[in-house]
Enzyme design. Sequence first.
Site, PDB file in Angstrom:
ATOM      1  N   GLY A  96      28.157  36.225  25.669  1.00 61.87           N
ATOM      2  CA  GLY A  96      29.421  36.849  25.233  1.00 61.87           C
ATOM      3  C   GLY A  96      30.450  36.698  26.327  1.00 61.87           C
ATOM      4  O   GLY A  96      30.178  36.987  27.503  1.00 61.87           O
ATOM      5  N   LYS A 129      32.710  60.628  16.320  1.00 64.07           N
ATOM      6  CA  LYS A 129      33.068  59.273  15.864  1.00 64.07           C
ATOM      7  C   LYS A 129      33.779  59.427  14.530  1.00 64.07           C
ATOM      8  O   LYS A 129      33.478  60.350  13.757  1.00 64.07           O
ATOM      9  CB  LYS A 129      31.798  58.440  15.694  1.00 64.07           C
ATOM     10  CG  LYS A 129      32.000  56.952  15.840  1.00 64.07           C
ATOM     11  CD  LYS A 129      32.301  56.509  17.252  1.00 64.07           C
ATOM     12  CE  LYS A 129      31.620  55.221  17.616  1.00 64.07           C
ATOM     13  NZ  LYS A 129      31.735  54.909  19.044  1.00 64.07           N
ATOM     14  N   GLY A 135      33.810  37.869  25.902  1.00 63.13           N
ATOM     15  CA  GLY A 135      34.979  38.643  25.482  1.00 63.13           C
ATOM     16  C   GLY A 135      35.312  39.640  26.566  1.00 63.13           C
ATOM     17  O   GLY A 135      35.051  39.396  27.753  1.00 63.13           O
ATOM     18  N   ASN A 136      35.859  40.780  26.183  1.00 61.10           N
ATOM     19  CA  ASN A 136      36.268  41.779  27.163  1.00 61.10           C
ATOM     20  C   ASN A 136      35.146  42.099  28.157  1.00 61.10           C
ATOM     21  O   ASN A 136      35.315  41.978  29.368  1.00 61.10           O
ATOM     22  CB  ASN A 136      36.711  43.045  26.399  1.00 61.10           C
ATOM     23  CG  ASN A 136      37.157  44.136  27.350  1.00 61.10           C
ATOM     24  OD1 ASN A 136      36.362  44.655  28.124  1.00 61.10           O
ATOM     25  ND2 ASN A 136      38.423  44.465  27.332  1.00 61.10           N
ATOM     26  N   GLY A 174      31.825  40.755  28.545  1.00 63.72           N
ATOM     27  CA  GLY A 174      31.076  39.659  29.169  1.00 63.72           C
ATOM     28  C   GLY A 174      31.892  38.896  30.199  1.00 63.72           C
ATOM     29  O   GLY A 174      31.434  38.612  31.312  1.00 63.72           O
TER      30      GLY A 174
HETATM   31  P1  NAD Z   1      34.797  41.156  22.273  1.00 68.47           P
HETATM   32  O1  NAD Z   1      35.068  41.001  20.829  1.00 68.47           O
HETATM   33  O2  NAD Z   1      35.933  41.201  23.241  1.00 68.47           O
HETATM   34  O3  NAD Z   1      33.840  39.965  22.773  1.00 68.47           O
HETATM   35  C1  NAD Z   1      32.682  39.574  22.095  1.00 68.47           C
HETATM   36  C2  NAD Z   1      32.275  38.214  22.633  1.00 68.47           C
HETATM   37  O4  NAD Z   1      31.023  37.840  22.049  1.00 68.47           O
HETATM   38  C3  NAD Z   1      33.261  37.087  22.312  1.00 68.47           C
HETATM   39  O5  NAD Z   1      33.378  36.257  23.445  1.00 68.47           O
HETATM   40  C4  NAD Z   1      32.550  36.300  21.207  1.00 68.47           C
HETATM   41  O6  NAD Z   1      32.914  34.923  21.197  1.00 68.47           O
HETATM   42  C5  NAD Z   1      31.120  36.480  21.635  1.00 68.47           C
HETATM   43  N1  NAD Z   1      30.144  36.217  20.581  1.00 68.47           N
HETATM   44  C6  NAD Z   1      30.234  36.482  19.253  1.00 68.47           C
HETATM   45  N2  NAD Z   1      29.121  36.034  18.642  1.00 68.47           N
HETATM   46  C7  NAD Z   1      28.341  35.509  19.610  1.00 68.47           C
HETATM   47  C8  NAD Z   1      27.061  34.895  19.609  1.00 68.47           C
HETATM   48  N3  NAD Z   1      26.350  34.732  18.484  1.00 68.47           N
HETATM   49  N4  NAD Z   1      26.558  34.481  20.792  1.00 68.47           N
HETATM   50  C9  NAD Z   1      27.275  34.639  21.928  1.00 68.47           C
HETATM   51  N5  NAD Z   1      28.461  35.185  21.990  1.00 68.47           N
HETATM   52  C10 NAD Z   1      28.985  35.615  20.833  1.00 68.47           C
HETATM   53  O7  NAD Z   1      33.885  42.462  22.389  1.00 68.47           O
HETATM   54  P2  NAD Z   1      33.618  43.348  23.697  1.00 68.47           P
HETATM   55  O8  NAD Z   1      34.596  44.458  23.753  1.00 68.47           O
HETATM   56  O9  NAD Z   1      33.434  42.443  24.858  1.00 68.47           O
HETATM   57  O10 NAD Z   1      32.223  44.029  23.304  1.00 68.47           O
HETATM   58  C11 NAD Z   1      31.009  43.324  23.435  1.00 68.47           C
HETATM   59  C12 NAD Z   1      29.846  44.275  23.197  1.00 68.47           C
HETATM   60  O11 NAD Z   1      29.935  45.369  24.127  1.00 68.47           O
HETATM   61  C13 NAD Z   1      29.818  44.938  21.816  1.00 68.47           C
HETATM   62  O12 NAD Z   1      28.461  45.148  21.465  1.00 68.47           O
HETATM   63  C14 NAD Z   1      30.490  46.280  22.057  1.00 68.47           C
HETATM   64  O13 NAD Z   1      30.096  47.247  21.097  1.00 68.47           O
HETATM   65  C15 NAD Z   1      29.933  46.607  23.430  1.00 68.47           C
HETATM   66  N6  NAD Z   1      30.733  47.598  24.145  1.00 68.47           N
HETATM   67  C16 NAD Z   1      32.026  47.344  24.496  1.00 68.47           C
HETATM   68  C17 NAD Z   1      32.746  48.284  25.200  1.00 68.47           C
HETATM   69  C18 NAD Z   1      34.157  48.005  25.640  1.00 68.47           C
HETATM   70  O14 NAD Z   1      34.660  48.763  26.490  1.00 68.47           O
HETATM   71  N7  NAD Z   1      34.801  46.953  25.165  1.00 68.47           N
HETATM   72  C19 NAD Z   1      32.146  49.508  25.539  1.00 68.47           C
HETATM   73  C20 NAD Z   1      30.823  49.754  25.174  1.00 68.47           C
HETATM   74  C21 NAD Z   1      30.118  48.776  24.476  1.00 68.47           C
END
Ligand code: NAD
Length: 424
Positions: free
Chosen positions: A227, A115, A229-230, A232
């Site tokens: 969530g 990392k 985002g990507n 959820g």
């Molecule tokens: P993202 O930024 O695309 O989405 C995050 C989502 O969470 C958004 O919809 C945001 O509105 C929502 N959010 C923020 N605060 C919130 C709250 N209090 N209650 C409910 N929703 C809330 O991020 P992502 O890429 O979807 O990542 C989400 C999680 O998954 C993170 O913990 C990240 O570390 C983990 N993760 C992501 C990946 C990946 O491939 N993107 C891989 C491993 C782990």
Amino acid sequence: MISKNIERIHSESVQTCELCMMEMENVYNNLNLSKEEMDLLDMPKRSFTVHFPVRMDSGKTKMFVGYRVQYNDARGPTKGGIRYHPELSIETLRNFGFLMAIKCALVDIPFGGAKGGIVVNTKELSRAELEKVTRSYIREISDYIGPFKDIPAPDAYTDGQIMVWILDEFEKIKGKHVPSIVTGKPVELGGSKVRNIATSLGGICVLEEALKITDLDKDSINIAVQGFGNVGRNAAQILYREGYRICAVSDSSGGILKEDGLDILKVIEHKDLTGAVLDFPGSQNISNEELLTSDCNILIPAALSKQINKENVREIKAKIILELANAPTTMDANRLLLDQGVIVIPDILANAGGVVVSYFEWIQNLNQDYWDEEKVRTKLDKIMINAFKNVNAICVEDNCTMRRASLQFAINSILHAEKLRGNI
Ligand code: NAD
């Protein structure tokens, strides 16, 4: 005897990997590790700091600090994200690097863990400054990364565009094309198909394996996803298309609930149009707290860390929690969930699909042979199912949680590689 990894988490605040690192204490005890084994696991192979100047838009030069931790490479070149954050520290990166080594060993892909990143708030940089900072950092670390040394990827506040700048700068330095130097690239420049939904796909794959060992039949399943985002949004969409009932979803502005199931494709349209899931026609607005404790038997936290905590854990009605977010459960809550008989599919297993498809990207780049979506999905499923089965076998044999079993499997695998190399 206490290991340094464990001492570290007792002595400093490690925002997101606290629970995993705490659980490691039990794993080390369970496996009855010798001092030499603990010492080997406790120390990153290489960790370093670089300082570099960047000419800002103002014409003035500013110094930046970057780090890279290459934790353990017994199983293969190190692999891990590059994050840009104003409070980044090498201690935090050391823990994340260790967890990356664990994740790669758990899904049995031939990588160690790493990392790195830069201490910077990207919101304070122009696009041109962001590019210059990225390229300068890569110039500083270019001797220490490479397709068979250490392969970076996106992480918090870094994306596909930044990966392209990394690729381009590295190729300029080496004077040749080296697409396998970095993963998370756009498909047009050697990225893999399916990468953008890989984390969600991998999580759903292990969820479906877990369902086979429970008495929940598909018709009785109600799912809540925190969530949108990507991770959820993609998880909700894939599950919906597979015929699952998603009763509640949320984003940072709040959640929505519809007991007989939401039309997720329409929710996505609504979110794209209005910027939030709230006020979706035919649904009831709820808070994020209400989503977590709603009457759903599967809960998928896919937003932030520490969402399931001692304040709300007793109200949680889900029978299965699929941790797509990193560290969504606190240590106190984790213990209580165990007492409540909830099956927790831990983050290191649930969200490993992303790094698996990064591994596929690396293979495709090395072979200059690009796979179609079906091939990527089939190979991803195979790896995730295999990982689930390995973990479940330990759970059955040792009567332990999936988190404990996952860590145990990974630690054993890393130590086995070290033994084969003659290092212990
Ligand atoms: P993202 O930024 O695309 O989405 C995050 C989502 O969470 C958004 O919809 C945001 O509105 C929502 N959010 C923020 N605060 C919130 C709250 N209090 N209650 C409910 N929703 C809330 O991020 P992502 O890429 O979807 O990542 C989400 C999680 O998954 C993170 O913990 C990240 O570390 C983990 N993760 C992501 C990946 C990946 O491939 N993107 C891989 C491993 C782990």
